[in-house]
Design a protein around this motif. Structure first.
Motif, short mmCIF file in Angstrom:
data_model
loop_
_atom_site.label_atom_id
_atom_site.label_comp_id
_atom_site.label_asym_id
_atom_site.label_seq_id
_atom_site.Cartn_x
_atom_site.Cartn_y
_atom_site.Cartn_z
N VAL A 1 -11.02 3.26 -1.57
CA VAL A 1 -10.01 2.14 -1.72
C VAL A 1 -9.65 1.94 -0.04
CG1 VAL A 1 -7.90 0.99 -2.47
CG2 VAL A 1 -9.40 2.64 -4.14
N MET A 2 -9.97 0.67 0.34
CA MET A 2 -9.46 0.13 1.77
C MET A 2 -8.53 -0.79 1.80
SD MET A 2 -11.88 2.05 3.38
CE MET A 2 -11.81 1.35 5.01
N VAL A 3 -7.65 -0.53 2.90
CA VAL A 3 -6.56 -1.48 3.14
C VAL A 3 -6.61 -1.82 4.52
CG1 VAL A 3 -4.93 -0.48 1.21
CG2 VAL A 3 -4.88 0.46 3.68
N ALA A 4 -6.07 -3.19 4.89
CA ALA A 4 -5.67 -3.60 6.01
C ALA A 4 -4.51 -3.15 6.68
CB ALA A 4 -5.89 -5.25 6.01
N ILE A 5 -4.34 -2.54 7.99
CA ILE A 5 -3.45 -2.14 8.38
C ILE A 5 -3.12 -2.82 9.81
CG2 ILE A 5 -3.61 0.25 7.68
CD1 ILE A 5 -4.63 1.01 10.19
N PRO B 1 3.03 -1.61 13.58
CA PRO B 1 4.24 -1.81 12.73
C PRO B 1 5.30 -2.87 13.10
CG PRO B 1 4.11 0.31 14.20
CD PRO B 1 2.78 -0.47 14.18
N ALA B 2 5.32 -3.21 14.18
CA ALA B 2 6.14 -4.56 14.71
C ALA B 2 5.66 -5.77 14.11
CB ALA B 2 6.18 -4.41 16.12
N THR B 3 4.53 -5.79 13.50
CA THR B 3 3.91 -7.11 13.17
C THR B 3 4.71 -7.75 12.04
OG1 THR B 3 1.65 -6.45 13.42
CG2 THR B 3 1.73 -8.41 11.99
N SER B 4 5.21 -8.94 12.20
CA SER B 4 6.31 -9.59 11.27
C SER B 4 5.66 -9.85 9.73
CB SER B 4 6.60 -10.99 11.64
OG SER B 4 5.32 -11.94 12.14
N GLU B 5 4.13 -9.79 9.71
CA GLU B 5 3.76 -10.12 8.41
C GLU B 5 3.66 -8.90 7.51
OE1 GLU B 5 2.77 -13.41 7.65
OE2 GLU B 5 3.85 -13.45 9.60
N ASP B 6 4.05 -9.21 6.21
CA ASP B 6 4.00 -8.07 5.30
C ASP B 6 2.90 -8.22 4.28
OD1 ASP B 6 5.98 -6.24 5.80
OD2 ASP B 6 7.55 -7.39 4.70
N THR B 7 2.58 -9.55 3.95
CA THR B 7 1.60 -10.05 3.13
C THR B 7 0.72 -11.03 3.93
OG1 THR B 7 2.66 -11.92 2.06
CG2 THR B 7 2.87 -9.92 1.22
N ILE B 8 -0.64 -11.33 3.65
CA ILE B 8 -1.64 -12.08 4.33
C ILE B 8 -2.66 -12.62 3.33
CG2 ILE B 8 -3.02 -10.29 5.00
CD1 ILE B 8 -3.49 -11.55 7.50
N ARG C 1 -6.13 -13.86 1.85
CA ARG C 1 -7.50 -13.16 2.11
C ARG C 1 -8.27 -13.94 3.22
NH1 ARG C 1 -9.65 -9.47 -0.86
NH2 ARG C 1 -8.17 -9.97 -2.71
N SER C 2 -7.82 -15.57 3.01
CA SER C 2 -8.77 -16.34 3.87
C SER C 2 -8.07 -16.15 5.34
CB SER C 2 -8.29 -17.70 3.48
OG SER C 2 -6.91 -18.14 3.49
N SER C 3 -6.87 -16.01 5.72
CA SER C 3 -6.53 -15.72 7.01
C SER C 3 -7.05 -14.27 7.41
CB SER C 3 -5.06 -15.61 6.98
OG SER C 3 -4.55 -16.75 6.73
N VAL D 1 0.75 -1.35 6.38
CA VAL D 1 -0.23 -1.87 5.17
C VAL D 1 0.26 -3.21 4.83
CG1 VAL D 1 -1.40 -1.49 2.90
CG2 VAL D 1 -0.53 0.54 4.47
N LEU D 2 -0.81 -4.12 5.20
CA LEU D 2 -0.75 -5.49 4.78
C LEU D 2 -1.28 -5.64 3.35
CD1 LEU D 2 -2.39 -7.17 7.92
CD2 LEU D 2 0.07 -6.70 7.53
N LYS D 3 -0.41 -6.39 2.50
CA LYS D 3 -0.66 -6.84 1.17
C LYS D 3 -1.43 -8.17 1.26
CE LYS D 3 3.48 -4.68 -0.73
NZ LYS D 3 3.92 -4.28 0.45
N ILE D 4 -2.54 -8.15 0.33
CA ILE D 4 -3.40 -9.46 0.37
C ILE D 4 -3.30 -10.33 -0.62
CG2 ILE D 4 -5.93 -10.15 0.54
CD1 ILE D 4 -6.43 -7.29 1.60
N ARG D 5 -2.90 -11.69 -0.31
CA ARG D 5 -2.56 -12.41 -1.39
C ARG D 5 -3.71 -13.39 -1.67
NH1 ARG D 5 0.65 -16.68 1.28
NH2 ARG D 5 1.34 -15.28 3.21
#
Length: 156
Positions: A39-43, A46-53, A55-57, A152-156
């Motif tokens: 299972v792979m995740v996008a990381i 830590p200072a990145t303002s995004e929690d979710t992203i 899939r197209s982005s 860890v970025l959640k993908i929507r």
């Protein structure tokens, strides 16, 4: 008369050998099918303002077409080598593109003079270290290897 039993024996031997080969091929196929992909995740840094992203982005970022985060921070993309299982799994399961499609997109950007290749790292540990220490960085790892020093970025 003696050649007929020899022919029957030879035919039976060929059948047994073929049956054994078929059985071995079937066992190898079953073993391969039961090997789960990680299972792979996008990381991200830590200072990145995004929690979710979306899939197209995420595809646009890894395709080197989206160069900035929404907060206008430049994106720095880190990837593993094309021939690693993690790269192939991330490409297919998370980005939903084949690894060769990513490579073609990168080549197109570089050869047209409109972009550059993502930075390639040699290991998961290097990926975690580089993403954690580079502002605006993004990469990917197995979910089981995520550390506290990346987001860890959640993908929507």
């Amino acid at each position: 008369m003696e050649t007929i039993p020899a022919i029957k024996f030879g035919t039976s031997l060929v059948r047994v050998v073929l049956l054994c080969l078929f059985a071995m091929a079937l066992l190898v196929a079953i073993a391969h099918a039961q090997t789960p992909e990680p299972v792979m995740v996008a990381i991200a840094h830590p200072a990145t303002s995004e929690d979710t992203i979306p899939r197209s982005s995420l595809r646009a970022i890894f395709g080197m077409r989206l160069q900035k985060w929404p907060a206008e921070t430049p994106v720095k993309v880190f990837v593993l080598r094309d021939d690693t299982l993690e790269h192939a799994t991330f490409s297919k399961t998370v980005l939903q593109v084949f690894p060769h499609q990513l490579r073609m997109a990168w080549d197109r950007q570089v050869f047209s003079g409109q972009g550059q290749y993502p930075e390639q790292v040699g290991s998961t540990q290097e990926m975690l270290s580089r993403v954690a220490s580079t502002a605006g960085a993004i990469g990917y790892v197995k979910a089981s290897e995520v550390g506290q020093n990346v987001r860890v970025l959640k993908i929507r």
